[in-house]
Design a protein around this motif. Structure first.
Motif, PDB file in Angstrom:
ATOM      1  N   PRO A 132      -1.417 -29.619  12.722  1.00 33.54           N
ATOM      2  CA  PRO A 132      -2.561 -28.940  13.356  1.00 33.54           C
ATOM      3  C   PRO A 132      -3.637 -29.865  13.914  1.00 33.54           C
ATOM      4  CG  PRO A 132      -1.969 -27.854  11.297  1.00 33.54           C
ATOM      5  CD  PRO A 132      -1.223 -29.153  11.337  1.00 33.54           C
ATOM      6  N   ILE A 133      -3.548 -31.159  13.655  1.00 38.38           N
ATOM      7  CA  ILE A 133      -4.530 -32.072  14.239  1.00 38.38           C
ATOM      8  C   ILE A 133      -4.298 -32.210  15.741  1.00 38.38           C
ATOM      9  CG2 ILE A 133      -5.393 -34.460  14.224  1.00 38.38           C
ATOM     10  CD1 ILE A 133      -4.665 -34.601  11.276  1.00 38.38           C
ATOM     11  N   VAL A 134      -3.054 -32.068  16.180  1.00 45.09           N
ATOM     12  CA  VAL A 134      -2.685 -32.257  17.586  1.00 45.09           C
ATOM     13  C   VAL A 134      -2.242 -30.933  18.182  1.00 45.09           C
ATOM     14  CG1 VAL A 134      -1.141 -33.480  19.170  1.00 45.09           C
ATOM     15  CG2 VAL A 134      -1.954 -34.616  17.086  1.00 45.09           C
ATOM     16  N   ASP A 135      -2.687 -30.644  19.388  1.00 46.01           N
ATOM     17  CA  ASP A 135      -2.219 -29.458  20.117  1.00 46.01           C
ATOM     18  C   ASP A 135      -0.846 -29.773  20.712  1.00 46.01           C
ATOM     19  OD1 ASP A 135      -1.693 -27.523  22.168  1.00 46.01           O
ATOM     20  OD2 ASP A 135      -3.818 -26.979  22.150  1.00 46.01           O
ATOM     21  N   TYR A 136       0.205 -29.298  20.073  1.00 43.25           N
ATOM     22  CA  TYR A 136       1.555 -29.636  20.516  1.00 43.25           C
ATOM     23  C   TYR A 136       1.910 -28.976  21.850  1.00 43.25           C
ATOM     24  CZ  TYR A 136       2.823 -32.050  16.159  1.00 43.25           C
ATOM     25  OH  TYR A 136       2.901 -32.941  15.118  1.00 43.25           O
ATOM     26  N   GLU A 137       1.323 -27.847  22.146  1.00 44.55           N
ATOM     27  CA  GLU A 137       1.571 -27.213  23.453  1.00 44.55           C
ATOM     28  C   GLU A 137       1.061 -28.107  24.572  1.00 44.55           C
ATOM     29  OE1 GLU A 137       3.211 -24.577  24.186  1.00 44.55           O
ATOM     30  OE2 GLU A 137       3.383 -23.416  22.332  1.00 44.55           O
ATOM     31  N   ALA A 138      -0.152 -28.615  24.409  1.00 44.56           N
ATOM     32  CA  ALA A 138      -0.716 -29.500  25.423  1.00 44.56           C
ATOM     33  C   ALA A 138       0.069 -30.799  25.503  1.00 44.56           C
ATOM     34  CB  ALA A 138      -2.188 -29.786  25.101  1.00 44.56           C
ATOM     35  N   LEU A 139       0.505 -31.308  24.349  1.00 41.71           N
ATOM     36  CA  LEU A 139       1.303 -32.533  24.334  1.00 41.71           C
ATOM     37  C   LEU A 139       2.631 -32.320  25.060  1.00 41.71           C
ATOM     38  CD1 LEU A 139       1.934 -35.408  23.315  1.00 41.71           C
ATOM     39  CD2 LEU A 139       2.790 -34.350  21.210  1.00 41.71           C
ATOM     40  N   ALA A 140       3.295 -31.194  24.777  1.00 38.32           N
ATOM     41  CA  ALA A 140       4.573 -30.905  25.431  1.00 38.32           C
ATOM     42  C   ALA A 140       4.411 -30.804  26.940  1.00 38.32           C
ATOM     43  CB  ALA A 140       5.160 -29.611  24.870  1.00 38.32           C
ATOM     44  N   GLN A 141       3.312 -30.200  27.372  1.00 40.11           N
ATOM     45  CA  GLN A 141       3.071 -30.091  28.816  1.00 40.11           C
ATOM     46  C   GLN A 141       2.872 -31.471  29.434  1.00 40.11           C
ATOM     47  OE1 GLN A 141       3.443 -27.341  30.394  1.00 40.11           O
ATOM     48  NE2 GLN A 141       2.864 -28.085  32.432  1.00 40.11           N
ATOM     49  N   GLY A 142       2.153 -32.334  28.731  1.00 39.54           N
ATOM     50  CA  GLY A 142       1.965 -33.692  29.232  1.00 39.54           C
ATOM     51  C   GLY A 142       3.271 -34.460  29.326  1.00 39.54           C
ATOM     52  N   LEU A 143       4.183 -34.206  28.399  1.00 37.15           N
ATOM     53  CA  LEU A 143       5.490 -34.865  28.435  1.00 37.15           C
ATOM     54  C   LEU A 143       6.360 -34.300  29.553  1.00 37.15           C
ATOM     55  CD1 LEU A 143       6.169 -35.011  24.589  1.00 37.15           C
ATOM     56  CD2 LEU A 143       5.681 -36.961  26.096  1.00 37.15           C
ATOM     57  N   ARG A 144       6.350 -33.001  29.721  1.00 36.84           N
ATOM     58  CA  ARG A 144       7.163 -32.383  30.779  1.00 36.84           C
ATOM     59  C   ARG A 144       6.707 -32.840  32.160  1.00 36.84           C
ATOM     60  NH1 ARG A 144       6.360 -27.571  27.401  1.00 36.84           N
ATOM     61  NH2 ARG A 144       8.283 -27.201  26.206  1.00 36.84           N
ATOM     62  N   VAL A 175      11.891 -30.569  23.960  1.00 39.36           N
ATOM     63  CA  VAL A 175      10.864 -31.159  24.822  1.00 39.36           C
ATOM     64  C   VAL A 175      11.323 -32.553  25.242  1.00 39.36           C
ATOM     65  CG1 VAL A 175       8.481 -31.994  24.913  1.00 39.36           C
ATOM     66  CG2 VAL A 175       9.004 -29.842  23.738  1.00 39.36           C
ATOM     67  N   PRO A 176      11.288 -32.855  26.547  1.00 39.01           N
ATOM     68  CA  PRO A 176      11.754 -34.177  26.991  1.00 39.01           C
ATOM     69  C   PRO A 176      10.865 -35.300  26.464  1.00 39.01           C
ATOM     70  CG  PRO A 176      10.666 -33.013  28.787  1.00 39.01           C
ATOM     71  CD  PRO A 176      10.821 -32.017  27.673  1.00 39.01           C
ATOM     72  N   ASN A 177      11.503 -36.419  26.152  1.00 34.52           N
ATOM     73  CA  ASN A 177      10.807 -37.644  25.736  1.00 34.52           C
ATOM     74  C   ASN A 177      10.028 -37.476  24.433  1.00 34.52           C
ATOM     75  OD1 ASN A 177      11.807 -38.494  28.205  1.00 34.52           O
ATOM     76  ND2 ASN A 177       9.858 -38.126  29.271  1.00 34.52           N
ATOM     77  N   LEU A 178      10.499 -36.541  23.601  1.00 36.00           N
ATOM     78  CA  LEU A 178       9.882 -36.297  22.303  1.00 36.00           C
ATOM     79  C   LEU A 178      10.898 -36.567  21.201  1.00 36.00           C
ATOM     80  CD1 LEU A 178       7.788 -35.180  20.304  1.00 36.00           C
ATOM     81  CD2 LEU A 178       8.620 -32.885  20.847  1.00 36.00           C
ATOM     82  N   ALA A 179      10.543 -37.438  20.256  1.00 34.31           N
ATOM     83  CA  ALA A 179      11.384 -37.713  19.099  1.00 34.31           C
ATOM     84  C   ALA A 179      10.919 -36.850  17.935  1.00 34.31           C
ATOM     85  CB  ALA A 179      11.310 -39.194  18.728  1.00 34.31           C
ATOM     86  N   VAL A 180      11.805 -36.005  17.435  1.00 32.32           N
ATOM     87  CA  VAL A 180      11.515 -35.142  16.294  1.00 32.32           C
ATOM     88  C   VAL A 180      11.987 -35.844  15.018  1.00 32.32           C
ATOM     89  CG1 VAL A 180      12.070 -32.967  15.162  1.00 32.32           C
ATOM     90  CG2 VAL A 180      11.670 -33.021  17.639  1.00 32.32           C
ATOM     91  N   ILE A 181      11.041 -36.142  14.125  1.00 29.64           N
ATOM     92  CA  ILE A 181      11.332 -36.796  12.846  1.00 29.64           C
ATOM     93  C   ILE A 181      11.003 -35.793  11.736  1.00 29.64           C
ATOM     94  CG2 ILE A 181      10.912 -38.823  11.408  1.00 29.64           C
ATOM     95  CD1 ILE A 181      11.967 -39.513  14.208  1.00 29.64           C
ATOM     96  N   PRO A 182      11.915 -35.548  10.783  1.00 27.94           N
ATOM     97  CA  PRO A 182      11.728 -34.471   9.800  1.00 27.94           C
ATOM     98  C   PRO A 182      10.831 -34.828   8.610  1.00 27.94           C
ATOM     99  CG  PRO A 182      13.864 -35.472   9.480  1.00 27.94           C
ATOM    100  CD  PRO A 182      13.258 -36.153  10.677  1.00 27.94           C
ATOM    101  N   HIS A 183       9.622 -35.269   8.884  1.00 27.06           N
ATOM    102  CA  HIS A 183       8.600 -35.548   7.877  1.00 27.06           C
ATOM    103  C   HIS A 183       9.110 -36.533   6.815  1.00 27.06           C
ATOM    104  CE1 HIS A 183       4.746 -33.716   5.948  1.00 27.06           C
ATOM    105  NE2 HIS A 183       4.825 -35.022   5.753  1.00 27.06           N
ATOM    106  N   VAL A 184       9.557 -37.674   7.271  1.00 30.98           N
ATOM    107  CA  VAL A 184      10.076 -38.706   6.360  1.00 30.98           C
ATOM    108  C   VAL A 184       9.440 -40.074   6.613  1.00 30.98           C
ATOM    109  CG1 VAL A 184      12.301 -37.547   6.051  1.00 30.98           C
ATOM    110  CG2 VAL A 184      12.031 -39.197   7.922  1.00 30.98           C
ATOM    111  N   SER A 185       8.377 -40.119   7.384  1.00 35.19           N
ATOM    112  CA  SER A 185       7.857 -41.407   7.838  1.00 35.19           C
ATOM    113  C   SER A 185       7.242 -42.255   6.731  1.00 35.19           C
ATOM    114  CB  SER A 185       6.807 -41.189   8.937  1.00 35.19           C
ATOM    115  OG  SER A 185       5.639 -40.579   8.402  1.00 35.19           O
TER     116      SER A 185
END
Length: 332
Positions: free
Chosen positions: A246-258, A284-294
């Motif tokens: 929730p710190i980042v607006d993922y909708e806006a981020l996805a639009q910036g990536l697209r 979403v293009p150019n997005l790496a999904v990591i399953p909360h393991v960082s």
């Protein structure tokens, strides 16, 4: 306030969660190994979330776990003197109106620093060499060459220079990055070249090549990287979120990536988790999904968390102020 140790040997209640990886499982043996040299233990009870042992909990002085059953603690935990969270993030436990009057909540902030620092550097190198873009091309069976440039001399902004952000800052400097940081106090940090306050965020975004989000989720950080901030990021910049979704607006981020205004993103946190199969973020293009393991160490996560607990139990015995005490007003 420093909670006092009971005159009788310490009684401990462990609440584990069946849904979590075994790396997070706190055993009776681990607790005894961690505490036996600083305090005598008379009772250690190990139960799973959803299987409350009310009689045992009502006797205990210390509660260990992650996402506690708050109503049960409020009802049966009146003798508790210390609640220790094996997680660093405690937003799900706020406000702390469920804690007994003579009890404090401590967290495990700091146990993630080394692992988070390594992952943060990995993510920065991935973005610098366009790995999310290459993964997008691979899924589409397309051969799209895109040359990279050295990361040395580029600039990263770390939003939240606490335990996680400190680890990222340290490793980023090793690679020759210029490190800027934001934290509430704006106090200097040895691995940060320039430190700023949260109010400076918008002015800094056009000046940095990478934005790494490592802040706790609080009322002030929720939505802090919104559409306005995403739009202000430098063209071609990349974003990493290792904190909370929730710190980042993922909708806006996805639009910036697209729209290819941003070159890539590495996201380790989502809402909800696990990410559903039909979630739009998978594609979403150019997005790496990591399953909360960082940031969690698969080998000794619990050992490190219990080391913090051990120090606090020692401090309780000597009347010293505790470490890692959660501030309800600050949110961490």
């Amino acid at each position: 306030m420093t909670p006092f140790l009971p005159a009788a040997p310490l009684r401990v209640y462990i609440e584990n969660n069946r849904a979590r990886d075994l790396a997070y499982y706190v055993t009776e043996d681990a607790v005894r190994r961690a505490l036996s040299d600083v305090v005598e233990l008379s009772l250690v009870v190990d139960r799973y979330r959803g299987e409350v042992d009310a009689a045992a909990l009502s006797q205990c002085d210390l509660l260990i776990g992650a996402a506690f059953e708050i109503d049960a603690v409020r009802t049966y935990g009146k003798n508790l003197r210390l609640v220790h969270s094996t997680s660093a993030g405690v937003e799900a436990l706020l406000p702390l109106n469920w804690l007994p009057a003579a009890c404090l909540l401590t967290n495990s902030s700091g146990v993630h620093t080394d692992k988070a620092g390594e992952f943060g550097l990995l993510a920065l190198l991935m973005l610098n060499d366009h790995i999310p873009q290459h993964a997008t091309s691979q899924r589409a069976h397309l051969w799209r060459r895109k040359l990279g440039t050295p990361i040395r001399g580029k600039r990263v902004l770390i939003y939240g220079v606490g335990a996680l952000g400190s680890g990222v800052a340290r490793n980023a400097r090793l690679m020759g990055l210029e490190v800027w940081g934001i934290r509430r106090s704006a106090e200097p940090h040895p691995d940060v070249d320039r430190m700023f306050s949260p109010g400076d965020l918008d002015a800094l975004l056009p000046e940095v090549d990478f934005l790494v989000v490592t802040a706790p989720l609080t009322a002030s950080t929720r939505g802090a990287i919104g559409p306005v901030q995403i739009a202000r990021m430098k063209p071609g910049a990349g974003l990493v979120n290792m904190a909370r979704a929730p710190i980042v607006d993922y909708e806006a981020l996805a639009q910036g990536l697209r729209e290819e205004r941003l070159s890539g993103a590495v996201l380790d946190v989502f809402e909800p988790e696990p990410l559903p199969p039909d979630s739009p973020w998978w594609d979403v293009p150019n997005l790496a999904v990591i399953p909360h393991v960082s940031s969690d160490n698969a080998i000794d996560y619990v050992t490190q968390s219990l080391a913090i607990l051990r120090e606090n139990v020692r401090r309780m015995g000597s009347g010293e102020a505790l470490v890692n005490v959660v501030d309800s007003d600050a949110g961490y």
